[in-house]
Design a protein around this motif. Structure first.
Motif, PDB file in Angstrom:
ATOM      1  N   LEU A 356      42.653  37.461  38.253  1.00 54.43           N
ATOM      2  CA  LEU A 356      41.458  36.855  37.664  1.00 54.43           C
ATOM      3  C   LEU A 356      40.306  37.827  37.777  1.00 54.43           C
ATOM      4  CD1 LEU A 356      41.616  33.225  39.070  1.00 54.43           C
ATOM      5  CD2 LEU A 356      42.496  34.116  36.938  1.00 54.43           C
ATOM      6  N   ILE A 357      39.504  37.881  36.724  1.00 52.37           N
ATOM      7  CA  ILE A 357      38.301  38.712  36.813  1.00 52.37           C
ATOM      8  C   ILE A 357      37.088  37.886  36.406  1.00 52.37           C
ATOM      9  CG2 ILE A 357      39.550  40.869  36.363  1.00 52.37           C
ATOM     10  CD1 ILE A 357      38.044  40.626  33.513  1.00 52.37           C
ATOM     11  N   ASN A 358      35.939  38.300  36.927  1.00 49.76           N
ATOM     12  CA  ASN A 358      34.676  37.634  36.613  1.00 49.76           C
ATOM     13  C   ASN A 358      33.898  38.564  35.700  1.00 49.76           C
ATOM     14  OD1 ASN A 358      32.122  36.608  36.575  1.00 49.76           O
ATOM     15  ND2 ASN A 358      31.998  36.228  38.781  1.00 49.76           N
ATOM     16  N   ASP A 359      33.830  38.203  34.426  1.00 53.68           N
ATOM     17  CA  ASP A 359      33.124  39.026  33.444  1.00 53.68           C
ATOM     18  C   ASP A 359      31.781  38.352  33.170  1.00 53.68           C
ATOM     19  OD1 ASP A 359      32.720  41.100  31.694  1.00 53.68           O
ATOM     20  OD2 ASP A 359      33.747  40.122  30.016  1.00 53.68           O
ATOM     21  N   ASN A 360      30.765  38.754  33.933  1.00 52.54           N
ATOM     22  CA  ASN A 360      29.430  38.136  33.810  1.00 52.54           C
ATOM     23  C   ASN A 360      29.483  36.612  33.861  1.00 52.54           C
ATOM     24  OD1 ASN A 360      28.230  40.689  33.497  1.00 52.54           O
ATOM     25  ND2 ASN A 360      28.827  40.700  31.320  1.00 52.54           N
ATOM     26  N   GLY A 361      30.160  36.088  34.879  1.00 48.91           N
ATOM     27  CA  GLY A 361      30.175  34.639  35.064  1.00 48.91           C
ATOM     28  C   GLY A 361      31.275  33.932  34.277  1.00 48.91           C
ATOM     29  N   LYS A 362      31.912  34.668  33.356  1.00 52.87           N
ATOM     30  CA  LYS A 362      33.012  34.068  32.598  1.00 52.87           C
ATOM     31  C   LYS A 362      34.308  34.530  33.256  1.00 52.87           C
ATOM     32  CE  LYS A 362      34.356  34.624  27.821  1.00 52.87           C
ATOM     33  NZ  LYS A 362      35.104  35.754  27.981  1.00 52.87           N
ATOM     34  N   VAL A 363      35.132  33.562  33.677  1.00 54.28           N
ATOM     35  CA  VAL A 363      36.362  33.931  34.384  1.00 54.28           C
ATOM     36  C   VAL A 363      37.526  34.021  33.393  1.00 54.28           C
ATOM     37  CG1 VAL A 363      37.985  33.264  36.195  1.00 54.28           C
ATOM     38  CG2 VAL A 363      35.528  32.841  36.490  1.00 54.28           C
ATOM     39  N   GLU A 364      38.242  35.153  33.450  1.00 57.41           N
ATOM     40  CA  GLU A 364      39.392  35.349  32.571  1.00 57.41           C
ATOM     41  C   GLU A 364      40.635  35.577  33.427  1.00 57.41           C
ATOM     42  OE1 GLU A 364      38.483  38.656  30.046  1.00 57.41           O
ATOM     43  OE2 GLU A 364      37.022  37.526  28.852  1.00 57.41           O
ATOM     44  N   ALA A 365      41.776  35.101  32.933  1.00 58.42           N
ATOM     45  CA  ALA A 365      43.040  35.272  33.653  1.00 58.42           C
ATOM     46  C   ALA A 365      43.933  36.242  32.885  1.00 58.42           C
ATOM     47  CB  ALA A 365      43.754  33.927  33.783  1.00 58.42           C
ATOM     48  N   TYR A 366      44.571  37.136  33.620  1.00 58.37           N
ATOM     49  CA  TYR A 366      45.483  38.112  33.029  1.00 58.37           C
ATOM     50  C   TYR A 366      46.816  38.068  33.757  1.00 58.37           C
ATOM     51  CZ  TYR A 366      41.625  40.173  30.450  1.00 58.37           C
ATOM     52  OH  TYR A 366      40.582  40.362  29.577  1.00 58.37           O
ATOM     53  N   GLN A 367      47.863  38.495  33.049  1.00 55.65           N
ATOM     54  CA  GLN A 367      49.187  38.570  33.657  1.00 55.65           C
ATOM     55  C   GLN A 367      49.729  39.971  33.426  1.00 55.65           C
ATOM     56  OE1 GLN A 367      52.155  35.447  33.012  1.00 55.65           O
ATOM     57  NE2 GLN A 367      53.443  36.922  31.956  1.00 55.65           N
ATOM     58  N   TRP A 368      50.357  40.547  34.474  1.00 57.80           N
ATOM     59  CA  TRP A 368      50.909  41.889  34.360  1.00 57.80           C
ATOM     60  C   TRP A 368      52.254  41.855  33.646  1.00 57.80           C
ATOM     61  CZ3 TRP A 368      49.472  46.666  34.350  1.00 57.80           C
ATOM     62  CH2 TRP A 368      50.401  47.705  34.503  1.00 57.80           C
ATOM     63  N   SER A 369      52.421  42.722  32.652  1.00 50.29           N
ATOM     64  CA  SER A 369      53.705  42.854  31.966  1.00 50.29           C
ATOM     65  C   SER A 369      54.322  44.197  32.340  1.00 50.29           C
ATOM     66  CB  SER A 369      53.514  42.783  30.447  1.00 50.29           C
ATOM     67  OG  SER A 369      54.682  43.256  29.801  1.00 50.29           O
ATOM     68  N   VAL A 370      55.458  44.144  33.055  1.00 50.37           N
ATOM     69  CA  VAL A 370      56.144  45.375  33.451  1.00 50.37           C
ATOM     70  C   VAL A 370      56.646  46.106  32.207  1.00 50.37           C
ATOM     71  CG1 VAL A 370      58.237  46.268  34.560  1.00 50.37           C
ATOM     72  CG2 VAL A 370      56.819  44.601  35.755  1.00 50.37           C
ATOM     73  N   SER A 371      57.225  45.335  31.265  1.00 50.16           N
ATOM     74  CA  SER A 371      57.845  45.983  30.098  1.00 50.16           C
ATOM     75  C   SER A 371      56.801  46.712  29.246  1.00 50.16           C
ATOM     76  CB  SER A 371      58.616  44.977  29.260  1.00 50.16           C
ATOM     77  OG  SER A 371      57.770  43.935  28.829  1.00 50.16           O
ATOM     78  N   GLN A 372      55.555  46.185  29.246  1.00 45.66           N
ATOM     79  CA  GLN A 372      54.538  46.833  28.414  1.00 45.66           C
ATOM     80  C   GLN A 372      53.565  47.675  29.234  1.00 45.66           C
ATOM     81  OE1 GLN A 372      52.919  44.202  25.349  1.00 45.66           O
ATOM     82  NE2 GLN A 372      54.504  42.725  25.871  1.00 45.66           N
ATOM     83  N   GLY A 373      53.684  47.581  30.552  1.00 50.33           N
ATOM     84  CA  GLY A 373      52.819  48.387  31.409  1.00 50.33           C
ATOM     85  C   GLY A 373      51.344  48.085  31.238  1.00 50.33           C
ATOM     86  N   ARG A 374      51.018  46.799  30.983  1.00 49.79           N
ATOM     87  CA  ARG A 374      49.597  46.456  30.825  1.00 49.79           C
ATOM     88  C   ARG A 374      49.318  45.008  31.208  1.00 49.79           C
ATOM     89  NH1 ARG A 374      48.465  43.933  25.633  1.00 49.79           N
ATOM     90  NH2 ARG A 374      50.399  43.666  24.478  1.00 49.79           N
ATOM     91  N   TRP A 375      48.034  44.713  31.398  1.00 49.97           N
ATOM     92  CA  TRP A 375      47.594  43.350  31.685  1.00 49.97           C
ATOM     93  C   TRP A 375      47.420  42.603  30.376  1.00 49.97           C
ATOM     94  CZ3 TRP A 375      47.677  41.451  36.460  1.00 49.97           C
ATOM     95  CH2 TRP A 375      47.639  42.341  37.543  1.00 49.97           C
ATOM     96  N   ILE A 376      48.028  41.436  30.252  1.00 48.56           N
ATOM     97  CA  ILE A 376      47.897  40.619  29.036  1.00 48.56           C
ATOM     98  C   ILE A 376      47.041  39.407  29.388  1.00 48.56           C
ATOM     99  CG2 ILE A 376      49.172  39.146  27.411  1.00 48.56           C
ATOM    100  CD1 ILE A 376      51.526  41.104  27.734  1.00 48.56           C
ATOM    101  N   LYS A 377      46.038  39.143  28.568  1.00 45.31           N
ATOM    102  CA  LYS A 377      45.163  38.009  28.864  1.00 45.31           C
ATOM    103  C   LYS A 377      45.906  36.696  28.617  1.00 45.31           C
ATOM    104  CE  LYS A 377      40.755  35.870  27.871  1.00 45.31           C
ATOM    105  NZ  LYS A 377      39.743  35.613  26.838  1.00 45.31           N
ATOM    106  N   ILE A 378      45.862  35.783  29.593  1.00 51.03           N
ATOM    107  CA  ILE A 378      46.567  34.506  29.432  1.00 51.03           C
ATOM    108  C   ILE A 378      45.612  33.329  29.363  1.00 51.03           C
ATOM    109  CG2 ILE A 378      48.742  35.299  30.458  1.00 51.03           C
ATOM    110  CD1 ILE A 378      47.843  33.811  33.055  1.00 51.03           C
ATOM    111  N   GLY A 379      44.313  33.603  29.240  1.00 48.03           N
ATOM    112  CA  GLY A 379      43.394  32.484  29.017  1.00 48.03           C
ATOM    113  C   GLY A 379      42.050  32.647  29.702  1.00 48.03           C
ATOM    114  N   ASP A 380      41.134  31.780  29.277  1.00 54.09           N
ATOM    115  CA  ASP A 380      39.820  31.686  29.913  1.00 54.09           C
ATOM    116  C   ASP A 380      39.903  30.553  30.927  1.00 54.09           C
ATOM    117  OD1 ASP A 380      38.328  33.616  28.364  1.00 54.09           O
ATOM    118  OD2 ASP A 380      38.618  32.258  26.669  1.00 54.09           O
TER     119      ASP A 380
END
Length: 400
Positions: A356-380
């Motif tokens: 989870l990250i706090n982007d100026n008070g807006k919280v976003e959730a990300y999930q790590w994808s091993v196959s793609q080697g990146r964080w994919i956003k899974i929602g606000d």
């Protein structure tokens, strides 16, 4: 070992057709590679693979229930019905039996006094049904041959076992019962909440999933061999891969989880709160039904993977979903303690890990994808201001 790139499941297709929650799924025998879905929209639908474009086509729509359809199973082929029959159970307390080529029921089985929420078929045309009326019934040739009585809550899951005369039932009374020729032989206790799903591992072992967010592996003799944790909310369904000991589960934490060798190897999040049901096709592809009415199929075959456009559309849908903290999907969170966007530059350590990250008070959730080697956003993330009550939007009353 976590899901490596070549071994990870990815979207194959999204199927739109049902107008409400998809509540049940089962692999169909004909045509090969097809499956049947049932929905709150009161219909059952047969989906058949269409080879050129990696997807499925709805080839048959069945209507006969006067209320939500909750469960489905296939009755194996007989001389009279070489393609088998489709059985569906619903909130209208009825079981409808369909042929594969008529949209009206061949028979309607009446006898339960509340919602029919689970079905399982055995050899020679036997059918086992479980209901909110706390009984399970055994049917043969359109007649109720036997009523299994003993549970004190809704029977959410039923299975006819390979060994003749043996049956399993899982209930909102938190127990599982093994029946032999209509008598309760054994009661399995251990789950701390309603048992929602059952899957057969072998002649000697089976799996159960429950609202206590755990999966248990049992010996028919009564012993609990293993408990699997990972889901953060009710687990609604469990399905075993053909010819192996891996399995998949879905639940109220917006996720589908793939379990290999006793570990959760991959988590796939969906843009729907309730992931009601799943089934595994013969080729290992996983079909999932959810509260948004969309059926999604996931595959690890590179040939069957969705187009870039379709994959991006799915990711966009996921990114725009809102995750309510009150459902407990992400554990307990203090927004003030969350890092900023820069935190996404650090790679994850395992597939499906959330951040989870706090982007100026807006919280976003990300999930790590091993196959793609990146964080994919899974929602606000919503409801993060002083949310205290740890409840899901759904309320259980007397196990229903």
């Amino acid at each position: 070992a976590m899901a490596e790139g070549d071994n990870a499941y990815r979207l194959r297709c999204s199927l739109v057709g049902h107008e409400q929650d998809v509540r049940g799924l089962t692999v169909s025998l004909f045509p090969r590679g097809s499956f049947v879905s049932v929905s709150r929209d009161r219909t059952a639908r047969l989906w058949t693979p269409d080879s050129p474009n990696r997807g499925f086509t709805e080839t048959h729509c069945m209507r006969g229930h006067t209320n939500f359809v909750s469960c489905v199973c296939i009755i194996p082929p007989s001389d009279l019905y070489p393609h088998g029959l489709i059985a569906t159970g619903g909130n209208d307390q009825n079981i409808c039996i369909f042929t594969t080529d008529n949209s009206d029921p061949l028979h309607i089985l009446r006898g339960h006094t509340n919602t029919v929420c689970s079905l399982s078929a055995g050899k020679f045309g036997t059918l086992l049904s479980g209901s909110w009326d706390t009984t399970a019934k055994v049917w043969l040739n359109e007649k109720c041959m036997m009523t299994l009585q003993g549970h004190t809550g809704a029977i959410w899951a039923v299975k006819i076992l390979p060994e003749p005369g043996l049956m399993l039932t899982g209930s909102a009374d938190k127990t599982i019962k093994l029946w032999k020729a209509g008598r309760c032989e054994r009661t399995f206790t251990g789950h701390e909440d309603c048992v929602r799903g059952l899957a057969i591992f072998s002649e000697k072992e089976f799996l159960s999933c429950a609202n206590d967010a755990s999966v248990r592996r049992w010996q028919m003799s009564g012993e609990c061999l293993q408990v699997y944790y990972g889901h953060t909310n009710y687990i609604y369904s469990i399905s075993v891969f053909p010819q192996c000991r891996d399995f998949v589960t879905t639940g109220e934490d917006r996720s589908l989880r793939i379990w290999k060798e006793g570990e959760c190897a991959q988590i796939i999040r969906l843009p729907a709160q309730s992931v009601w049901c799943c089934c595994v096709l013969e080729n290992g592809d996983i079909v999932v039904g959810a509260s948004d009415g969309i059926i999604r199929v996931f595959t690890k075959s590179v040939e069957r993977i969705a187009s870039v456009e379709e994959t991006e559309a799915f990711e966009r849908e996921l990114a725009q979903a809102s995750i309510d903290l009150k459902t407990g999907d992400l554990g307990n969170i203090n927004v003030g303690d969350l890092p900023g966007r820069k935190h996404l530059e650090d790679p994850g350590t395992k597939d499906g890990q959330t951040r989870l990250i706090n982007d100026n008070g807006k919280v976003e959730a990300y999930q790590w994808s091993v196959s793609q080697g990146r964080w994919i956003k899974i929602g606000d993330v919503v409801g993060s201001r002083g949310a205290t009550e740890q409840t899901s939007g759904k309320v259980l009353f007397e196990g229903k």
